[in-house]
Design an enzyme around this catalytic site. Structure first.
Site, mmCIF file in Angstrom:
data_model
loop_
_atom_site.group_PDB
_atom_site.id
_atom_site.type_symbol
_atom_site.label_atom_id
_atom_site.label_comp_id
_atom_site.label_asym_id
_atom_site.label_seq_id
_atom_site.Cartn_x
_atom_site.Cartn_y
_atom_site.Cartn_z
ATOM 1 N N HIS A 124 0.833 -1.200 0.000
ATOM 2 C CA HIS A 124 0.000 0.000 0.000
ATOM 3 C C HIS A 124 0.865 1.247 0.000
ATOM 4 O O HIS A 124 2.058 1.184 0.251
ATOM 5 C CB HIS A 124 -0.945 0.027 1.212
ATOM 6 C CG HIS A 124 -0.241 0.112 2.536
ATOM 7 N ND1 HIS A 124 0.053 -0.993 3.285
ATOM 8 C CD2 HIS A 124 0.238 1.171 3.223
ATOM 9 C CE1 HIS A 124 0.677 -0.631 4.380
ATOM 10 N NE2 HIS A 124 0.812 0.683 4.373
ATOM 11 N N ARG A 170 -1.263 10.896 4.896
ATOM 12 C CA ARG A 170 -1.822 11.438 6.131
ATOM 13 C C ARG A 170 -2.993 12.351 5.785
ATOM 14 O O ARG A 170 -2.918 13.101 4.816
ATOM 15 C CB ARG A 170 -0.756 12.208 6.884
ATOM 16 C CG ARG A 170 0.317 11.312 7.453
ATOM 17 C CD ARG A 170 1.438 12.120 8.121
ATOM 18 N NE ARG A 170 2.412 11.239 8.703
ATOM 19 C CZ ARG A 170 3.411 10.681 8.033
ATOM 20 N NH1 ARG A 170 3.569 10.937 6.750
ATOM 21 N NH2 ARG A 170 4.261 9.884 8.634
ATOM 22 N N GLU A 176 -3.519 3.516 2.280
ATOM 23 C CA GLU A 176 -3.734 3.627 3.722
ATOM 24 C C GLU A 176 -3.886 5.092 4.073
ATOM 25 O O GLU A 176 -2.991 5.892 3.809
ATOM 26 C CB GLU A 176 -2.550 3.043 4.478
ATOM 27 C CG GLU A 176 -2.604 3.278 5.979
ATOM 28 C CD GLU A 176 -1.294 2.943 6.674
ATOM 29 O OE1 GLU A 176 -0.965 3.629 7.657
ATOM 30 O OE2 GLU A 176 -0.589 2.005 6.225
ATOM 31 N N ASN A 222 -4.055 11.075 12.398
ATOM 32 C CA ASN A 222 -3.509 11.254 13.739
ATOM 33 C C ASN A 222 -4.465 12.134 14.521
ATOM 34 O O ASN A 222 -4.737 13.269 14.125
ATOM 35 C CB ASN A 222 -2.112 11.879 13.662
ATOM 36 C CG ASN A 222 -1.124 10.935 13.015
ATOM 37 O OD1 ASN A 222 -1.028 9.782 13.380
ATOM 38 N ND2 ASN A 222 -0.405 11.418 12.021
ATOM 39 N N HIS A 255 2.070 11.519 -6.432
ATOM 40 C CA HIS A 255 0.647 11.332 -6.689
ATOM 41 C C HIS A 255 0.288 9.857 -6.645
ATOM 42 O O HIS A 255 1.156 8.991 -6.749
ATOM 43 C CB HIS A 255 0.235 11.947 -8.030
ATOM 44 C CG HIS A 255 0.797 11.246 -9.218
ATOM 45 N ND1 HIS A 255 1.975 11.625 -9.808
ATOM 46 C CD2 HIS A 255 0.342 10.189 -9.942
ATOM 47 C CE1 HIS A 255 2.231 10.837 -10.843
ATOM 48 N NE2 HIS A 255 1.254 9.955 -10.943
ATOM 49 N N GLU A 272 -3.931 11.038 -10.033
ATOM 50 C CA GLU A 272 -3.994 10.948 -11.494
ATOM 51 C C GLU A 272 -5.052 9.930 -11.876
ATOM 52 O O GLU A 272 -5.084 8.822 -11.327
ATOM 53 C CB GLU A 272 -2.630 10.512 -12.036
ATOM 54 C CG GLU A 272 -2.583 10.377 -13.542
ATOM 55 C CD GLU A 272 -1.214 9.947 -14.035
ATOM 56 O OE1 GLU A 272 -0.930 10.168 -15.219
ATOM 57 O OE2 GLU A 272 -0.429 9.375 -13.241
#
Length: 145
Positions: free
Chosen positions: A6, A10, A56, A60, A80, A123
């Site tokens: 993956h 964030r 993922e 936080n 990207h 993209e």
């Protein structure tokens, strides 16, 4: 042996980011909250790509002391994400209708760039070939991607 798992980005608003990627065609495949670590992990994948190629999302949680949450600018040099889509025009229209800017419209019927709510460039690449079509052909680039 190497196996791609993956890419992690964030995010500051998990639900807005999940909704953004759902407009492209990804689905949430699992979610994990860590009370001790004060974070949430959300994994997304295209149908049939679960466990093969996932994104993922890491959220936080804000500090317990009430201080400002983390701020992510520039994606920490992240380039990207790229997804092949069934119809780049329809995908861009869904994103635009939901209020997202198409930064690089699919003027050629092949490629477009949009940004997630946290400014991550995505993209979109057409599966197969579509003829250039309006209004996309005449649309200028907006901002950066």
């Amino acid at each position: 042996m190497v196996k791609y798992l993956h890419s992690m980005i964030r995010v500051t608003d998990p639900e807005a980011t999940v909704a953004f990627f759902e407009l492209i065609g990804l689905k949430e495949v699992r979610r994990f909250d860590s009370e001790a670590g004060r974070f949430t992990l959300i994994f997304l994948a295209a149908p049939g790509q679960e466990g093969l190629a996932e994104v993922e999302l890491t959220y936080n949680w804000p500090p317990e002391d009430g201080s400002a949450p983390e701020d992510y600018t520039g994606g920490r040099n992240f380039g990207h994400l790229a997804y092949r889509v069934e119809n780049v025009y329809e995908t861009c229209q869904r994103l635009a209708d939901a209020g997202h800017i198409i930064h690089r419209p699919p003027r050629d019927g092949h490629m477009a760039f949009v940004k997630s709510p946290d400014g991550i460039s995505v993209e979109l690449l057409q599966e197969g070939h579509l003829e250039p079509a309006e209004p996309w052909v005449s649309m200028p680039n907006t901002g950066s991607w």
